[in-house]
Design an enzyme around this catalytic site. Structure first.
Site, mmCIF file in Angstrom:
data_model
loop_
_atom_site.group_PDB
_atom_site.id
_atom_site.type_symbol
_atom_site.label_atom_id
_atom_site.label_comp_id
_atom_site.label_asym_id
_atom_site.label_seq_id
_atom_site.Cartn_x
_atom_site.Cartn_y
_atom_site.Cartn_z
ATOM 1 N N ASP A 50 0.820 -1.226 0.000
ATOM 2 C CA ASP A 50 0.000 0.000 0.000
ATOM 3 C C ASP A 50 0.853 1.275 0.000
ATOM 4 O O ASP A 50 0.313 2.372 0.006
ATOM 5 C CB ASP A 50 -0.972 0.003 1.190
ATOM 6 C CG ASP A 50 -0.267 0.140 2.533
ATOM 7 O OD1 ASP A 50 0.986 0.146 2.561
ATOM 8 O OD2 ASP A 50 -0.946 0.229 3.569
ATOM 9 N N ARG A 90 22.399 43.994 -11.330
ATOM 10 C CA ARG A 90 21.281 43.854 -12.274
ATOM 11 C C ARG A 90 21.331 44.999 -13.258
ATOM 12 O O ARG A 90 21.222 46.171 -12.887
ATOM 13 C CB ARG A 90 19.958 43.842 -11.509
ATOM 14 C CG ARG A 90 18.742 43.561 -12.398
ATOM 15 C CD ARG A 90 17.515 43.114 -11.607
ATOM 16 N NE ARG A 90 17.695 41.809 -11.002
ATOM 17 C CZ ARG A 90 17.588 40.649 -11.641
ATOM 18 N NH1 ARG A 90 17.354 40.629 -12.946
ATOM 19 N NH2 ARG A 90 17.759 39.516 -10.999
ATOM 20 N N LYS A 140 27.374 40.786 -8.197
ATOM 21 C CA LYS A 140 26.280 40.688 -9.176
ATOM 22 C C LYS A 140 25.588 42.027 -9.254
ATOM 23 O O LYS A 140 25.251 42.629 -8.237
ATOM 24 C CB LYS A 140 25.271 39.619 -8.743
ATOM 25 C CG LYS A 140 25.692 38.199 -9.072
ATOM 26 C CD LYS A 140 24.589 37.210 -8.647
ATOM 27 C CE LYS A 140 24.924 35.794 -9.076
ATOM 28 N NZ LYS A 140 23.963 34.815 -8.532
#
Lengths: 279, 279
Positions: free
Chosen positions: A32, A185, A183
């Protein structure tokens, strides 16, 4: 003594080879779908090793069932070593109504376990949700050992500022220089990456992160390093939670991609088993 | 207010129709397989309805994540209604080294939930493992209402002595006679069944059990009743944990097979939703 769960079967041979005492466990499923576990031995102190990669929830339930079986057999001190900790990235409420899922899982494990050891947890502060002893083990030893010769007098880089401490730890084991990518943007869809205060020309570079999933950042970083005249470019991560195609994508962009064996993948060549035995 | 988990989606419309106040929940999976949940409301007291059929472990983790989200939103009293309780049949140590799995699951749920309601638990004594209020709800009202007209002045039978109390409860709701089958092993592979102290000739019969999985016992009992001259033969169970082909096998042997909707199946025609609202 150690008990190895289904999510740590791939570590079993090396655990044995390095001398760990193992208690055999029978782990299967009933028709099951329910898990059946049974431990074939006992000791005063037992460490269950179980990494909780996919299917995460089954491995978590298995951790709890194994613990119940061990307590039933009289184990006094029960430790869990969870090399990859599922739900670790769900570490804060971003939108109202969300759970802190990593907290929920840690609290459930704390019902049975006295001590918890994880590797390179996404947010180490979340260990506070485990009410007793909880330790975040660094992958620096393993990653440094694996890349020592290949890297030579190279440089270790973190893909972003948040990953800087990990790169530093690896660099220190190797006696090498380290830095990170800034980083920035520059449009809604584009991010500029720049390695900070470091000259990669002619140098081998190892980029180290905690998790690789799509591998997009790694590919971008690798391509940039090539343009800047770097020597060989290596990528390492602790947890290889690879999305479909990610291993190939990153593999093509670098000289070597290798992750630790907290999750078994085709590139899990860096072993954390010595660290487990050292706990 | 109610929150409906993925394992109770099939009860949601009826809950609404009967006037339950629902807090919407967003439940999905991340690409790596981790569950994401979010609750879109709150209240002082919230009941999470979540049945834990296959995939059991995912539904159990979901119960815990929903609870964490609700506590985070300030819910004071948190109740869990778990119509089908996974691992309930793993209720004792049969071989040394096994867990009492139902205990492990109840203890994990108790980290967040103040009260637990289950339906027709395999072994009601195991409710003691839930450290605060835990209630086993009877399916008798639902089963009796469904079969009242079909059964007429029939008889209610339990397939074995252990199931007698359930048959008795259904029979009492209907004001009917009840009994059980005596099972006697006559060879290593064969069991003889005999209905005790009851004359089934010309009478409609309803056999009631807690779980049907393969359905072998039900088919055997039904065939025997036919041989003995019974009228219509009906089979009911609380939980339809059907193995492959079981619905067809039992269906062919009886006039009607019906189970409650603790688990959604093609024959889950008996609703326990009114009982949930009555808690």
């Amino acid at each position: 003594m150690f008990v190895v769960g289904s999510g740590a079967k791939h570590l079993e041979d090396e655990l044995k080879a390095l001398g760990a005492g193992l208690i055999e466990a029978e782990i299967r499923k009933f028709p099951d779908g329910e898990k059946y576990v049974r431990v074939l031995g006992s000791a005063d102190e037992v460490t269950v090793v179980q990494s909780t990669f996919r299917p995460q929830d089954e491995r978590l339930v298995e951790l709890i069932l194994l613990a119940d079986a061990l307590r039933e057999r009289g184990v006094e001190t029960l430790k869990a070593v969870v090399p990859y900790f599922a739900y670790s990235r769900q570490d804060r409420v971003t939108k109202e109504g969300e759970p802190v899922s990593v907290r929920a899982i840690m609290r459930a494990l704390a019902v049975y376990y006295d001590e918890l050891y994880v590797f390179d947890l996404h947010n180490p502060e979340t260990l506070k949700f485990f009410p007793s002893k909880a330790v975040n083990v660094s992958p620096a030893r393993a990653i440094a050992d694996y890349f020592r010769e290949k890297l030579g007098d190279g440089i270790v880089l973190a893909p972003d500022k948040g990953a800087r401490e990990r790169a530093k730890a690896v660099a220190e084991k190797l006696g090498l220089e380290f830095s990170h990518f800034e980083k920035e943007r520059i449009s809604p869809t584009e991010v500029r990456m720049t390695p900070v205060d470091v000259d990669v020309r002619g140098k081998n570079v190892l980029i180290v992160d905690d998790i690789i999933s799509t591998g997009g950042t790694m590919v971008k970083a690798a391509n940039l390093l090539r343009e800047m005249g770097a020597g060989k470019v290596f990528v390492a991560a602790t947890h290889g939670v690879f999305a479909e195609g990610a291993i190939e994508r990153v593999g093509r962009a670098v000289d070597e991609l290798a992750v630790t064996n907290t999750i078994p993948t085709p590139v899990s060549r860096i072993s954390i088993v010595p660290d487990i035995l050292g706990l």
